[in-house]
Design an enzyme around this catalytic site. Structure first.
Site, PDB file in Angstrom:
ATOM      1  N   SER A   1      -9.726   2.478   2.935  1.00 51.53           N
ATOM      2  CA  SER A   1      -8.771   3.167   2.085  1.00 51.53           C
ATOM      3  C   SER A   1      -7.832   2.239   1.331  1.00 51.53           C
ATOM      4  CB  SER A   1      -7.933   4.141   2.923  1.00 51.53           C
ATOM      5  OG  SER A   1      -7.139   3.436   3.861  1.00 51.53           O
TER       6      SER A   1
ATOM      7  N   SER B   1     -10.175   0.176   7.099  1.00 48.49           N
ATOM      8  CA  SER B   1      -9.535   0.322   5.797  1.00 48.49           C
ATOM      9  C   SER B   1      -8.902  -0.936   5.221  1.00 48.49           C
ATOM     10  CB  SER B   1      -8.470   1.422   5.854  1.00 48.49           C
ATOM     11  OG  SER B   1      -9.089   2.680   5.799  1.00 48.49           O
TER      12      SER B   1
ATOM     13  N   LYS C   1       0.877  -1.173   0.000  1.00 46.69           N
ATOM     14  CA  LYS C   1       0.000   0.000   0.000  1.00 46.69           C
ATOM     15  C   LYS C   1       0.913   1.222   0.000  1.00 46.69           C
ATOM     16  CE  LYS C   1      -3.817   2.167   2.604  1.00 46.69           C
ATOM     17  NZ  LYS C   1      -4.728   2.054   3.753  1.00 46.69           N
TER      18      LYS C   1
END
Lengths: 477, 95, 483
Positions: free
Chosen positions: C150, C174, C75
């Site tokens: 997210s 997330s 990420k």
């Protein structure tokens, strides 16, 4: 109207740790810009603080020394504001739960002792430095200092004159150096002072509105800044004005304070507990350990010097002004085997004068305690007189020779050979029949004349005790 | 509860956050809505409850006072917007 | 190759069926082919092949680790030295991280191949991946739907088989929410289990990194590498890391599962509820006991979260000031202009909204009413979990109120977006671990089942998830067009 000044001081002491409070970067002073600012100090994205145990230790030492409460749990908070020398946009400090709670420090002004309350002392990180030299009209930022551990020591508004404020500041300065928690170097910014100053009509209970004078970095300027600010506030009020709560800067060149930030910039620091750090726990065991290791404090040492060495208060106070000076004295005393008073007089007299003149601290003295002890030992065993010793001391200050080497090389050894002294005494008596007559007819004062003549002949090297004894015997015959 | 556009401007200034004039109104509306959501917290009496700052009741670990970081200025300043003579440059700071 | 799990790939690398370079190249090709999903912000083609080459040597010389030569992706919130680390923001569009996050360092040491950096909501603020400066990510199950956020890039990349494992971070859901919406497996570990060093902070007391994979077994392998004490993170917990694979096949007969009635009330899509019921029944068949429980303060999790997270983020994001790194506005006239324009132009709307909210909640006069109040509710919520987990072994429930919503559907209404995090947020406030595993489909879109455990019971969660995945096939299904 008669006015009274009310002063509280906030003193920032840089704690003498090797690494920063939240990172492993060096705290050494004077490195090239930004070479000691690591990822954590720069506030790079993703970095996290880890607390330096020595900073905590030193804060606890300080708390113990001022007989303060040490918080079992203290909490770091973020103080939010934007400034280029503050890389994260917040300073890690302590707000609601500081590590050191209420304590006190006793000061003395004009022979009167007074207790000044210390509200709190908390740990925080120092900011970097803005350099305003011209970089094409821009400001340069050096973050080497960012993250240096600070202990902010906040006093109660207990001081009533600039003199008291200076006495408190000096006392604190002496203390932190004694405790070896701060190097006390004011030029390098290791010990900095903000003063909160207000005035009120004498007898009034409520405090007046205070102004905060920022960053006053010498004892002299603290006194001047407070005196100037007091005068400004009184004049303002007497002319019908009002003091506003604001931050002011002392300009040492113009000897005045001026407003630093406009009112609309009134800060809202939005303190909240730093989620990257957990509460700091101080155990009873740790406190007991620190207490046991606490060095002898200035006041206690002074009293001990008076009692143990029969020194007068002035000498004891001077010798205990710094721990290093006191240690020096005790070393000289032990190594020379001389009387305490002789050692004390030499250190507070001859040595201190020479250090002052050269602008040196005791730790930088060219004459080590071994060498001074060697000199004083020769006074003690009558090898040289005090007067000759001063001459030897000057030589020692310039070079590296020991007292014995100088005495031998310059032939300064006292003459104790009574035969040699007797010869000279006989000659002087023979050459001055008139004075002999006077002495024998009862004019004792003439005795000094004979002593002087003999010493002059012997270039000061005769042992004065021996000379006295022999002269007396010869003249009274 | 609703936030005025002036309040939004004040907060934006505290946060040093530039906001386009035409957006202030919509921020005020959004933030007011969020505040209404938050107001629900008031329904619960929390007297005597200890605030919780961390998920776990632990204490701070301490680091030994050792210098572990070396000079990395070159690497760090390679990504800086403006540097000179090892310094980060910003518009003139007036005290 | 792209449908194989980590265990299968590791086996293939060892048996010589394929090399890490071949495997990596295959994934790189796939990433290129499916660029339209917008899952990657940065693809590290050269670097990945170099590392794969080194991994092949290590595999040949012996002493490889399980992840040696396995293509994963990070990420874009984790700092990667020498590689652009944007956090999904214009603010960091030019930020080449000068150091590695601890998590990244650990994967590097294990010899994992990093394919690239995955798209995400800007600074991890969002539940749909639409707040990314790099554009929305598309859900492989329905390219007009969001992947969640997210960690939306991570979830979508896994569902589309554009990496075999990925990292995510979870502040209010997330990891779990995008995992649910993309039909993959995601684990948010106990707060303090995975180091936060080098993971760009959103809300420090809630953020936690974790693995995102296609199976619980793969999650165990990834977590094994990620977990552990880090002396650079004061909030990292110094507890031994168990062998997460060791207990995967343990029996779950007698397992006590709690279903909080507050999780199954109004607001939950009825088809999703039905899918969850089927999943719970599966557990019943595996010998679990089901018990209804109550967590009375759950309804206050969202307001408490939307005070605490923005408050922390308002300070965490203050460092982005255009002075030392990141975006700097053109020709600032003075210092104030430098700050306000750099931040105003560098941050997107949702980030600004949360900074403003947090600044307000912390400002003079509101601190007690908002921040302290929220922290008190946080205490009550964590007690709800403690009480529940004293009665049952795990709590189960939905991850999201419905399946993946359409791109553009909620982005204009922040409150509606916030409310969709209702089932995940309380877990972060309490700090307990939780997983999302695929549990069926509603109208062709995946449904996630949430399993919440006690502090540091990640091994138990993985065991419970793995047993389910042994008897169901939801997690193996690829989206159409990505088989």
């Amino acid at each position: 109207m008669e006015w009274e000044t009310v002063i509280g001081l906030e003193i920032h002491t840089q704690l003498a740790t090797k690494s920063k409070i939240f990172s492993g970067a060096s705290t050494a002073y004077g490195a090239a810009p930004n070479t000691q600012a690591c990822a954590v100090d720069l506030g790079l994205p993703g970095v996290l603080p880890v607390l330096n145990e020595e900073a905590v230790h030193k804060a606890v030492i300080f708390g113990m020394a001022i007989e303060a409460e040490i918080a079992p749990y203290s909490v770091f908070a973020r103080k939010n504001y934007f400034y280029p020398d503050l890389p994260k946009g917040y300073q890690i400090s302590q707000m609601e739960l500081p590590i050191v709670g209420p304590g006190h420090l006793d000061i003395e002004v004009d022979g009167v002792s007074k207790r000044i309350g210390i509200t709190r002392a908390h740990l925080e990180e120092d900011a970097g430095k803005s350099l305003h030299e011209d970089f094409h009209g821009l400001t340069g930022i050096d973050l080497n200092r960012a993250g240096t551990p600070l202990l902010e020591i906040v006093s109660e508004p207990d001081m009533r004159s600039a003199k008291e404020a200076v006495a408190y500041m000096r006392k604190l300065h002496e203390l932190v150096r004694y405790l070896d928690i701060c190097d006390g170097n004011m030029q390098e910014g290791s010990f900095r002072c903000d003063a909160n100053v207000s005035v009120r009509p004498k007898g009034q209970k409520e405090f007046g509105t205070r102004a905060e004078i920022k960053n006053i970095n010498s004892f002299k300027f603290v006194e001047k800044a407070i005196n100037h600010e007091t005068g400004r506030q009184i004049e303002l009020i007497e002319n019908g004005g009002k003091v506003i709560q604001e931050t002011r800067l002392y300009d040492s060149v113009k000897d005045e304070t001026r407003s630093m930030r406009s009112k609309e910039e009134a800060n809202d620091y939005r303190y909240f507990p730093d989620p990257d750090l957990l509460p700091v726990f101080i155990s009873e065991d740790f406190k007991a350990l620190v207490k046991a290791q606490l060095p002898e404090l200035p006041q206690a040492k002074k009293h001990r010097f008076q009692d143990q060495y029969a020194l007068d208060e002035d000498n004891a106070a001077m010798l205990t002004y710094s721990c290093q000076l006191a240690d020096y004295f005790e070393a000289v005393l032990k190594e020379s085997g001389c009387e305490a008073r002789l050692c004390a007089n030499w250190i507070t007299g001859e040595l201190s004068a020479a250090l002052n003149k050269a602008g040196l601290e005791i730790t930088g003295s060219p004459v080590s305690h071994e060498r001074l002890a060697g000199l004083l030992a020769r006074i003690g065993d009558n090898t040289i007189s005090g007067k000759i010793a001063k001459q030897v001391f000057e030589e020692m200050w310039q070079g590296t020779a020991t007292a014995d080497e100088i005495i031998a090389a310059k032939g300064l050894k006292q003459i104790t050979d009574s035969g040699a002294i007797e010869l000279i005494i006989d000659r002087i008596i023979a050459e001055n029949p008139g004075q002999v007559q006077q002495y024998r007819s009862g004019k004792d004062k003439v005795f000094a004349f004979f002593v002087g003549q003999v010493m002059k002949e012997m270039q000061g090297k005769a042992n004065p005790g021996e000379v006295n004894k022999m002269l007396k015997a010869k003249l009274s015959r | 509860m609703s936030l005025t556009t002036d309040e939004v401007k004040k907060i934006a200034h505290l946060a040093r956050l530039g906001i386009d004039k035409q957006d202030i109104e919509s921020y005020a509306k959004d933030l007011s809505g969020i505040l209404d959501l938050m107001a629900r917290m008031g329904e619960l009496n929390t007297d005597g409850i200890e605030p919780m700052a961390h998920p776990m009741d632990q204490v701070q670990r301490l680091r030994a006072d050792v210098v572990t970081e070396q000079d990395n200025r070159e690497k760090f300043q390679a990504i800086a917007p403006q540097v000179e003579a090892g310094l980060y440059l910003v518009p003139k700071v007036i005290e | 190759m792209h449908n194989k799990t980590i265990t299968q790939l590791a086996h293939g690398l060892r048996s010589g069926e394929f090399s890490s370079v071949e495997l990596t190249q295959a994934y790189l090709n796939r990433i290129k082919r499916h660029q339209g999903l917008n899952t990657y912000i940065t693809v590290c083609e050269d670097l990945a092949l170099q590392v794969a080459y080194a991994a092949d040597i290590r595999l040949a010389n012996g002493n490889p680790e399980l992840l040696t030569g396995i293509p994963i992706a990070q990420k874009d919130i984790f700092c990667t030295e020498g590689v652009k680390t944007t956090c999904g923001s214009k603010m960091l569009d030019n930020f080449i991280a000068p150091y590695n996050a601890t998590v990244v360092e650990k994967f590097n040491q294990a010899g994992a191949v990093m394919l690239g950096k995955l798209n995400m909501d800007e600074f991890a603020m969002g539940s749909s991946n639409e707040t990314s400066y790099y554009g929305a990510v598309r859900n492989p199950w329905d390219i007009n739907a969001v992947p969640g956020g997210s960690s939306g890039g991570s979830a979508a990349a896994l569902a589309a088989r554009l990496a075999v494992g990925a990292t995510g971070t979870d502040t209010g859901g997330s990891i779990r929410q995008p995992a649910a919406l993309c039909g993959i497996t995601g684990l948010k570990p106990t707060y303090g289990r995975v180091s936060r060093y080098g993971m760009i902070a959103y809300a420090s007391s809630l953020d936690q990194g974790g693995p995102m994979t296609r199976s619980a077994e793969d999650a165990a392998i990834m977590l094994q590498v990620m977990a552990g004490f880090d002396e650079k993170d004061s909030t990292s917990v110094d507890l031994p890391v168990p062998d997460y694979r060791a207990g995967l096949n343990n029996s779950i007969a007698g397992l006590k599962i709690g279903l909080p009635k507050e999780f199954f009330g109004e607001g939950l899509d009825s088809d999703v509820a039905a899918a969850l019921e089927t999943a719970v029944n599966e557990y019943r068949k595996l010998g679990a006991e089901i018990k209804e429980i109550s967590m009375p303060n759950l309804n206050l999790a969202i307001p408490a979260y939307y005070v605490i997270a923005p408050a922390e983020c308002s300070a965490n994001l203050a460092r982005f000031d255009g002075v030392r790194y990141g975006y700097r506005c053109e020709n600032p006239v003075d210092l104030s202009d430098l700050y306000t324009r750099s931040r105003g132009e560098g941050f997107g709307k949702e980030v600004k909204r949360r900074i403003l909210m947090g600044t307000y909640a912390l400002s003079a006069g509101y601190y007690d009413a908002y921040y302290i109040k929220a922290q008190k509710i946080r205490r009550l919520l964590s007690e709800d979990f403690k009480n529940a987990l004293a009665q049952v072994d795990v709590v189960m429930g939905p991850v999201t109120p419905g399946t993946a919503f359409g791109i553009g559907e909620k982005i204009g209404n922040p409150i509606a977006m916030y409310l969709s995090d209702i089932y995940t947020i309380a877990i972060n406030l309490a700090g307990v671990p939780a997983m999302s595993i695929p549990a069926g489909f509603v109208k062709g879109k995946p449904v996630g089942l949430q399993i919440i455990g006690n502090y540091f019971a990640e091994d138990r969660l993985l065991n419970i998830a793995h047993r389910y995945q042994q008897v169901t096939g939801w997690h193996l299904q690829p989206p159409k067009g990505f088989e």
